[in-house]
Each structure stands twice: as structure tokens, then as C-alpha cells.
Scaffold this motif. Structure first.
Motif, PDB file in Angstrom:
ATOM      1  N   TRP A  61      15.726  10.578 -23.964  1.00  0.00           N
ATOM      2  CA  TRP A  61      15.212  10.372 -22.601  1.00  0.00           C
ATOM      3  C   TRP A  61      16.224   9.569 -21.786  1.00  0.00           C
ATOM      4  O   TRP A  61      16.515   9.931 -20.646  1.00  0.00           O
ATOM      5  N   ILE A  62      16.763   8.505 -22.380  1.00  0.00           N
ATOM      6  CA  ILE A  62      17.766   7.682 -21.695  1.00  0.00           C
ATOM      7  C   ILE A  62      18.994   8.525 -21.355  1.00  0.00           C
ATOM      8  O   ILE A  62      19.511   8.480 -20.240  1.00  0.00           O
ATOM      9  N   LYS A  63      19.439   9.345 -22.306  1.00  0.00           N
ATOM     10  CA  LYS A  63      20.608  10.204 -22.079  1.00  0.00           C
ATOM     11  C   LYS A  63      20.336  11.207 -20.957  1.00  0.00           C
ATOM     12  O   LYS A  63      21.196  11.435 -20.102  1.00  0.00           O
ATOM     13  N   SER A  64      19.135  11.788 -20.931  1.00  0.00           N
ATOM     14  CA  SER A  64      18.815  12.765 -19.883  1.00  0.00           C
ATOM     15  C   SER A  64      18.805  12.107 -18.510  1.00  0.00           C
ATOM     16  O   SER A  64      19.228  12.716 -17.521  1.00  0.00           O
ATOM     17  N   LYS A  65      18.332  10.865 -18.438  1.00  0.00           N
ATOM     18  CA  LYS A  65      18.340  10.147 -17.160  1.00  0.00           C
ATOM     19  C   LYS A  65      19.776   9.846 -16.731  1.00  0.00           C
ATOM     20  O   LYS A  65      20.107   9.995 -15.554  1.00  0.00           O
ATOM     21  N   ALA A  66      20.601   9.445 -17.663  1.00  0.00           N
ATOM     22  CA  ALA A  66      22.006   9.169 -17.337  1.00  0.00           C
ATOM     23  C   ALA A  66      22.724  10.453 -16.927  1.00  0.00           C
ATOM     24  O   ALA A  66      23.502  10.445 -15.967  1.00  0.00           O
ATOM     25  N   ASP A  67      22.466  11.550 -17.632  1.00  0.00           N
ATOM     26  CA  ASP A  67      23.103  12.824 -17.309  1.00  0.00           C
ATOM     27  C   ASP A  67      22.673  13.338 -15.938  1.00  0.00           C
ATOM     28  O   ASP A  67      23.460  13.942 -15.211  1.00  0.00           O
ATOM     29  N   SER A  68      21.404  13.098 -15.555  1.00  0.00           N
ATOM     30  CA  SER A  68      20.913  13.592 -14.267  1.00  0.00           C
ATOM     31  C   SER A  68      21.559  12.850 -13.102  1.00  0.00           C
ATOM     32  O   SER A  68      21.647  13.381 -11.998  1.00  0.00           O
ATOM     33  N   ARG A  69      22.036  11.632 -13.358  1.00  0.00           N
ATOM     34  CA  ARG A  69      22.756  10.899 -12.307  1.00  0.00           C
ATOM     35  C   ARG A  69      24.021  11.610 -11.909  1.00  0.00           C
ATOM     36  O   ARG A  69      24.372  11.684 -10.758  1.00  0.00           O
ATOM     37  N   HIS A  70      24.714  12.151 -12.914  1.00  0.00           N
ATOM     38  CA  HIS A  70      25.997  12.803 -12.668  1.00  0.00           C
ATOM     39  C   HIS A  70      25.816  14.165 -12.002  1.00  0.00           C
ATOM     40  O   HIS A  70      26.698  14.622 -11.316  1.00  0.00           O
ATOM     41  N   ALA A  71      24.656  14.786 -12.207  1.00  0.00           N
ATOM     42  CA  ALA A  71      24.410  16.101 -11.632  1.00  0.00           C
ATOM     43  C   ALA A  71      24.062  16.005 -10.147  1.00  0.00           C
ATOM     44  O   ALA A  71      24.241  16.955  -9.407  1.00  0.00           O
ATOM     45  N   ALA A  72      23.572  14.863  -9.724  1.00  0.00           N
ATOM     46  CA  ALA A  72      23.148  14.694  -8.318  1.00  0.00           C
ATOM     47  C   ALA A  72      24.305  14.515  -7.374  1.00  0.00           C
ATOM     48  O   ALA A  72      25.377  14.219  -7.628  1.00  0.00           O
TER      49      ALA A  72
END
Length: 72
Positions: A61-72
Motif C-alpha cells: 500500500w505504501i509503495k502504491s501511494k509512493a508510485d502514484s505520486r510519480h504518475a501525477a
């Protein structure tokens, strides 16, 4: 290939709060508002039963939140 034992390590709410650097109230708020947050495994049917989380799910979950930052 992942180890089945590693994926099933349970951690308590205090460990989750340490991982996220948040307090109990904020953890409750995250669990309530974010449907993607991992569901706890309760020790019993009571509201105050201890909640445990699968460590690998919290880390994912933490990784998905961090990854979504880069996609925005």
C-alpha cells in the motif's frame, strides 16, 4: 519468487503507525477514508479486539501511494 512465510507476517497497529509515522487517530482516519488500505485481521468479534495487519500488504500500500505520486 517470494517466501510464503514473509507474506504472512502479522504486525500490530503500533507497528503500522511507526511505519507511516502517524498517530492512532490518523490511522483510523486513513482506514476509514481510503478503501485501498489493507483490512485488519481481528483477534475476535468485539469492537476492541486487537487488530493485526499483514506486513506485506501494508508495504505494498505504501509503495502504491509512493508510485502514484510519480504518475501525477
Amino acid at each position: 519468487m517470494t517466501n510464503d512465510t514473509t507474506e504472512r507476517v502479522l504486525i500490530g497497529s503500533k507497528d503500522v503507525m511507526r511505519m507511516l509515522n502517524i498517530g492512532r487517530t490518523t490511522l483510523h482516519r486513513v482506514r476509514t477514508k481510503d478503501s485501498t488500505f489493507p483490512k485488519p485481521i481481528k483477534d475476535g468479534p468485539h469492537r476492541q479486539a486487537h487488530a493485526h495487519f499483514v506486513k506485506a500488504e501494508v508495504e505494498a500500500w505504501i509503495k502504491s501511494k509512493a508510485d502514484s505520486r510519480h504518475a501525477a
